[in-house]
Design an enzyme around this catalytic site. Structure first.
Site, mmCIF file in Angstrom:
data_model
loop_
_atom_site.group_PDB
_atom_site.id
_atom_site.type_symbol
_atom_site.label_atom_id
_atom_site.label_comp_id
_atom_site.label_asym_id
_atom_site.label_seq_id
_atom_site.Cartn_x
_atom_site.Cartn_y
_atom_site.Cartn_z
ATOM 1 N N CYS A 85 -36.574 17.057 65.617
ATOM 2 C CA CYS A 85 -36.393 17.449 64.234
ATOM 3 C C CYS A 85 -37.578 18.302 63.756
ATOM 4 O O CYS A 85 -38.587 18.429 64.440
ATOM 5 C CB CYS A 85 -36.291 16.209 63.367
ATOM 6 S SG CYS A 85 -37.868 15.355 63.227
ATOM 7 N N CYS A 91 -41.532 10.380 63.958
ATOM 8 C CA CYS A 91 -41.757 11.733 64.462
ATOM 9 C C CYS A 91 -43.263 11.975 64.650
ATOM 10 O O CYS A 91 -43.686 12.623 65.608
ATOM 11 C CB CYS A 91 -41.172 12.766 63.511
ATOM 12 S SG CYS A 91 -39.583 12.286 62.786
ATOM 13 N N CYS A 138 -34.360 8.247 68.011
ATOM 14 C CA CYS A 138 -33.484 9.388 67.767
ATOM 15 C C CYS A 138 -33.174 10.140 69.044
ATOM 16 O O CYS A 138 -32.342 11.032 69.045
ATOM 17 C CB CYS A 138 -34.142 10.335 66.769
ATOM 18 S SG CYS A 138 -35.725 10.924 67.392
ATOM 19 N N ASP A 148 -35.226 12.145 70.674
ATOM 20 C CA ASP A 148 -35.933 13.425 70.759
ATOM 21 C C ASP A 148 -37.080 13.351 71.770
ATOM 22 O O ASP A 148 -37.646 12.290 71.990
ATOM 23 C CB ASP A 148 -36.493 13.805 69.380
ATOM 24 C CG ASP A 148 -35.375 14.149 68.401
ATOM 25 O OD1 ASP A 148 -34.275 14.490 68.870
ATOM 26 O OD2 ASP A 148 -35.601 14.075 67.188
HETATM 27 S S1 FES Z 1 -35.982 12.619 64.057
HETATM 28 FE FE1 FES Z 1 -36.526 12.449 66.117
HETATM 29 S S2 FES Z 1 -38.549 12.999 66.160
HETATM 30 FE FE2 FES Z 1 -37.986 13.311 64.164
#
Ligand code: FES
Lengths: 241, 127
Positions: free
Chosen positions: B64, B107, B37, B39
């Site tokens: 998220c 995550c 994602c 992140d």
């Molecule tokens: S969607 Fe990227 S860490 Fe949760």
């Protein structure tokens, strides 16, 4: 029933649209002739909906270099010809197939028309679970008591982190003209980098299309790096708008 | 997506957000990312040189709600543990505690990665 099917007589033409079709030959349920894909070449009847991958749905080989304009044209033609309205008075199973195929068509087109989702989809077909890669790597690192290697260079993570910090401050403290100019410049340079990644991806596509499986790792690598940059561009855009 | 109460709690009231001096000898820093994602998460620990107990932990996550909750929980969990004990924390423990759905497993992986990366950074400094 005959009325609706009259419209389907154009099926053979439809087969000429995409040259590289892999024609799967089955017997037509209606006339017994050997048919190809969605419509019988002989009598034009729609053929049963079958579970199929999205490339096969469009009669395409599993290659990544795709003529997107031709694909779109094909999509519109098929959606007209498979449209449930055409089958409202057909047999129950044909009604069902038309619904089924229309939904397959929409999923297939949505996935294949975009270079990124197309690549992800192909990787998935080839057994690469992009969603699972972190988890698997972490489990291995844990099991062997070694340090997990991050999938992208540490500098990229640093860069993403720092930029996020800056954006957070910008959101809290407001954006003056200087900061705005800086953010615009950052966004533009990130966008340019995304463009270069697209080129890298295309180069990997070529290898894949020529039968070089090593291209898979290259594609995974580009997609991984890309996800960080595209997030940043998205977030920058949000702050700038 | 419906978040569980525990996720919401950590998300709206995250524990231990912040940073430590990453150059300090007793501080270990883990900066990790989820390619799924895009992140990123930073987690830092301060280790008592004598007892090897993690006395403090901080995090900063850009991601998220589940990632924020996972890292918040991770900092709570590592505090008071020895380095070796902290290495035993698995992402599946976090999944269970926060009732994360399958799509949010990565995550929690991020949080485990962050703990492990912070510890290995700290270990490198001790060598
Ligand atoms: S969607 Fe990227 S860490 Fe949760």
């Amino acid at each position: 029933m005959s009325e609706q099917n009259a419209g389907l007589k154009t099926a053979p033409m439809q087969l000429q649209v995409i040259q590289e079709r892999q024609l799967s030959q089955h017997q037509c349920w209606s006339c017994g002739d050997m048919r190809a894909e969605h419509f019988c070449a002989a009598c034009g009847h729609m053929q049963p909906a079958e579970p199929t991958d999205f490339f096969s749905f469009f009669g395409l080989p599993r290659k990544l270099e795709v003529d997107e304009a031709a694909l779109e044209k094909e999509f519109y033609q098929l959606s007209r010809k498979l449209h449930p309205d055409l089958y409202s008075r057909a047999s129950a199973r044909e009604q069902h197939w038309s619904l089924e195929k229309t939904s397959q068509l929409n999923d297939a087109f949505r996935t294949l028309k975009d270079p990124i989702t197309r690549t992800e989809y192909l990787l998935n077909l080839e057994g690469i679970q992009l969603e699972e890669q972190s988890k698997v790597a972490t489990e291995q690192a844990r099991a062997f008591g070694v340090e997990k290697k991050q999938t992208v260079p540490a500098e990229l993570l640093e860069e993403a982190f720092e930029l996020n910090m800056m954006l957070e401050e910008a959101k809290a403290g407001g954006v003056d003209d200087d900061l705005r100019a800086q953010l615009v410049a950052t966004r533009d340079s990130l966008t340019a980098r995304l463009g270069r990644m697209q080129d890298e991806l295309r180069a990997a596509w070529k290898k894949w299309d020529n039968g070089n499986r090593a291209a898979i790792d290259e594609m995974v690598d580009v997609l991984n790096r890309r996800s960080y940059l595209s997030n940043l561009v998205r977030d920058l855009q949000e702050v700038l708008s | 997506m419906a978040y569980s109460d525990k996720v919401l709690d950590h998300y709206t009231n995250p524990r231990n957000v912040g940073t430590m001096d990453k150059n300090a000898g007793e501080v270990g820093t883990g900066l990790v990312g989820a390619p799924e994602c895009g992140d990123v998460m930073k987690l830092q620990i301060r280790v008592n040189p004598e007892t090897k107990i993690i006395e403090d932990a901080k995090f900063k996550t850009f991601g998220c709600g589940s990632a924020i909750a996972s890292s918040s929980l991770a900092t709570e969990w590592v505090k008071g543990k020895t380095v070796e004990e902290a290495l035993a924390i698995k992402n599946t423990d976090i999944v269970k505690e926060l009732s994360l759905p399958p799509v949010k497993i990565h995550c929690s992986v991020l949080a485990e990665d962050a703990i492990r990366a912070a510890i290995s950074d700290w270990k490198k400094k001790q060598a």
